[in-house]
Design a protein around this motif. Sequence first.
Motif, short mmCIF file in Angstrom:
data_model
loop_
_atom_site.label_atom_id
_atom_site.label_comp_id
_atom_site.label_asym_id
_atom_site.label_seq_id
_atom_site.Cartn_x
_atom_site.Cartn_y
_atom_site.Cartn_z
N ALA A 18 72.37 89.30 122.37
CA ALA A 18 73.38 89.24 121.32
C ALA A 18 72.91 90.08 120.15
CB ALA A 18 73.60 87.80 120.87
N ILE A 19 73.84 90.41 119.28
CA ILE A 19 73.49 91.11 118.05
C ILE A 19 73.59 90.08 116.92
CG2 ILE A 19 74.01 93.01 116.49
CD1 ILE A 19 75.49 94.35 118.86
N ASN A 20 72.43 89.59 116.49
CA ASN A 20 72.37 88.61 115.41
C ASN A 20 72.71 89.35 114.11
OD1 ASN A 20 71.47 86.97 113.27
ND2 ASN A 20 70.01 85.93 114.62
N THR A 21 73.84 88.99 113.52
CA THR A 21 74.39 89.74 112.39
C THR A 21 74.51 88.86 111.16
OG1 THR A 21 75.66 91.06 113.96
CG2 THR A 21 76.33 91.17 111.66
N MET A 22 74.09 89.39 110.01
CA MET A 22 74.24 88.72 108.72
C MET A 22 74.84 89.74 107.76
SD MET A 22 73.72 85.95 106.87
CE MET A 22 72.48 84.96 107.64
N LEU A 23 76.00 89.38 107.18
CA LEU A 23 76.70 90.27 106.25
C LEU A 23 76.81 89.57 104.90
CD1 LEU A 23 78.38 92.78 105.52
CD2 LEU A 23 80.37 91.62 106.51
N GLU A 24 76.32 90.23 103.88
CA GLU A 24 76.42 89.70 102.52
C GLU A 24 77.39 90.57 101.73
OE1 GLU A 24 73.54 89.06 98.60
OE2 GLU A 24 72.65 89.63 100.52
N LEU A 25 78.47 89.95 101.27
CA LEU A 25 79.47 90.64 100.46
C LEU A 25 79.32 90.17 99.02
CD1 LEU A 25 82.59 90.29 102.78
CD2 LEU A 25 81.11 92.28 102.50
N ASN A 26 79.05 91.08 98.13
CA ASN A 26 78.84 90.75 96.72
C ASN A 26 80.11 90.97 95.91
OD1 ASN A 26 76.00 90.21 97.09
ND2 ASN A 26 75.78 92.40 97.38
N GLU A 72 68.92 90.83 119.71
CA GLU A 72 68.18 89.72 120.33
C GLU A 72 67.85 90.06 121.79
OE1 GLU A 72 67.08 86.93 118.87
OE2 GLU A 72 67.97 87.46 116.94
N GLY A 73 66.61 89.80 122.18
CA GLY A 73 66.19 90.04 123.55
C GLY A 73 65.86 91.49 123.84
N LYS A 74 65.95 92.34 122.85
CA LYS A 74 65.65 93.75 123.04
C LYS A 74 64.58 94.23 122.07
CE LYS A 74 67.89 98.24 123.45
NZ LYS A 74 69.16 98.97 123.40
N SER A 75 64.71 93.79 120.81
CA SER A 75 63.78 94.22 119.79
C SER A 75 63.77 93.20 118.66
CB SER A 75 64.23 95.58 119.24
OG SER A 75 63.50 95.93 118.09
N ASN A 76 62.65 93.10 117.97
CA ASN A 76 62.56 92.22 116.80
C ASN A 76 62.80 93.00 115.50
OD1 ASN A 76 62.06 89.88 118.24
ND2 ASN A 76 59.85 90.26 118.31
N ASP A 77 63.07 94.28 115.63
CA ASP A 77 63.32 95.10 114.45
C ASP A 77 64.65 94.70 113.80
OD1 ASP A 77 61.01 96.51 115.01
OD2 ASP A 77 62.07 98.14 116.04
N GLN A 78 64.62 94.63 112.47
CA GLN A 78 65.84 94.33 111.73
C GLN A 78 66.40 95.64 111.17
OE1 GLN A 78 65.65 92.26 107.87
NE2 GLN A 78 67.30 90.95 108.63
N PHE A 79 67.68 95.87 111.41
CA PHE A 79 68.35 97.06 110.91
C PHE A 79 69.18 96.65 109.70
CE2 PHE A 79 67.48 97.70 115.36
CZ PHE A 79 66.95 98.97 115.39
N VAL A 80 69.16 97.48 108.66
CA VAL A 80 69.86 97.14 107.41
C VAL A 80 70.73 98.32 106.99
CG1 VAL A 80 69.56 96.51 104.99
CG2 VAL A 80 67.93 95.67 106.69
N LYS A 81 71.97 98.00 106.63
CA LYS A 81 72.88 98.99 106.06
C LYS A 81 73.36 98.43 104.72
CE LYS A 81 74.69 101.26 110.10
NZ LYS A 81 75.85 101.91 110.67
N LYS A 82 73.48 99.33 103.75
CA LYS A 82 73.96 98.94 102.42
C LYS A 82 75.04 99.91 102.00
CE LYS A 82 69.53 97.10 100.90
NZ LYS A 82 68.48 97.15 99.87
N GLY A 83 75.93 99.43 101.17
CA GLY A 83 76.99 100.30 100.67
C GLY A 83 78.03 99.51 99.91
N GLU A 84 79.22 100.08 99.83
CA GLU A 84 80.34 99.47 99.12
C GLU A 84 81.35 98.97 100.15
OE1 GLU A 84 80.66 99.32 95.64
OE2 GLU A 84 78.59 100.03 95.67
N TRP A 85 82.02 97.88 99.82
CA TRP A 85 83.11 97.39 100.67
C TRP A 85 84.41 97.49 99.92
CZ3 TRP A 85 85.99 93.23 99.03
CH2 TRP A 85 85.41 92.37 98.11
N SER A 86 85.51 97.57 100.68
CA SER A 86 86.84 97.63 100.08
C SER A 86 87.81 96.83 100.95
CB SER A 86 87.31 99.08 99.94
OG SER A 86 87.38 99.69 101.21
N MET A 87 88.93 96.45 100.33
CA MET A 87 89.95 95.67 101.03
C MET A 87 91.28 96.39 100.94
SD MET A 87 89.21 92.54 102.24
CE MET A 87 90.79 91.75 102.06
N GLU A 88 92.02 96.38 102.01
CA GLU A 88 93.41 96.80 102.01
C GLU A 88 94.17 95.77 102.83
OE1 GLU A 88 96.13 100.45 103.56
OE2 GLU A 88 94.22 100.95 102.61
N LYS A 89 95.07 95.08 102.14
CA LYS A 89 95.77 93.93 102.71
C LYS A 89 94.73 92.91 103.14
CE LYS A 89 99.85 96.53 103.84
NZ LYS A 89 100.82 96.92 104.81
#
Length: 138
Positions: free
Chosen positions: A58-66, A78-95
């Motif tokens: 599985a892809i253990n995912t945690m998303l923090e929206l500020n 999970e089950g492939k690597s213990n490395d944590q990948f991190v992406k940061k940026g801006e979020w936007s909403m439409e409808k």
Amino acid sequence: MRWLIYISFVFLLLTIALSCVNNQKSLAAKENNEAMKQLSVNISGMYSGNLPCVDCEAINTMLELNPDNSYVLRYIYEGKSNDQFVKKGEWSMEKNTLSLEGVDYQYKVNSDYLLQLDLSGNEIKGDLAEKYQLSRVK
């Protein structure tokens, strides 16, 4: 002389009418801005889930929206690597669709979870459809 008074009166009425229209547009823009701020506060928080993965458990995912429209997306394969990948940026909403800067897919916003959409922006169908959601943690 009388026609000058009529022209002045018509000009005055047009000026008042145009100022009301501009005021309504400003008010509508302000209300829209306030609604977006309220939505940003309502959607802000932490979301978590285990998304399906083709070559891992599985892809253990945690998303923090500020509230300031920034996000941090963390995931581990999970089950492939213990490395944590991190992406940061801006979020936007439409409808009711959430977009993350630098991420190819979007999310449909529901009251207490986010539903990941496919790359075309459509809801995922089939047996695994319910597994493509991130539940609100806090």
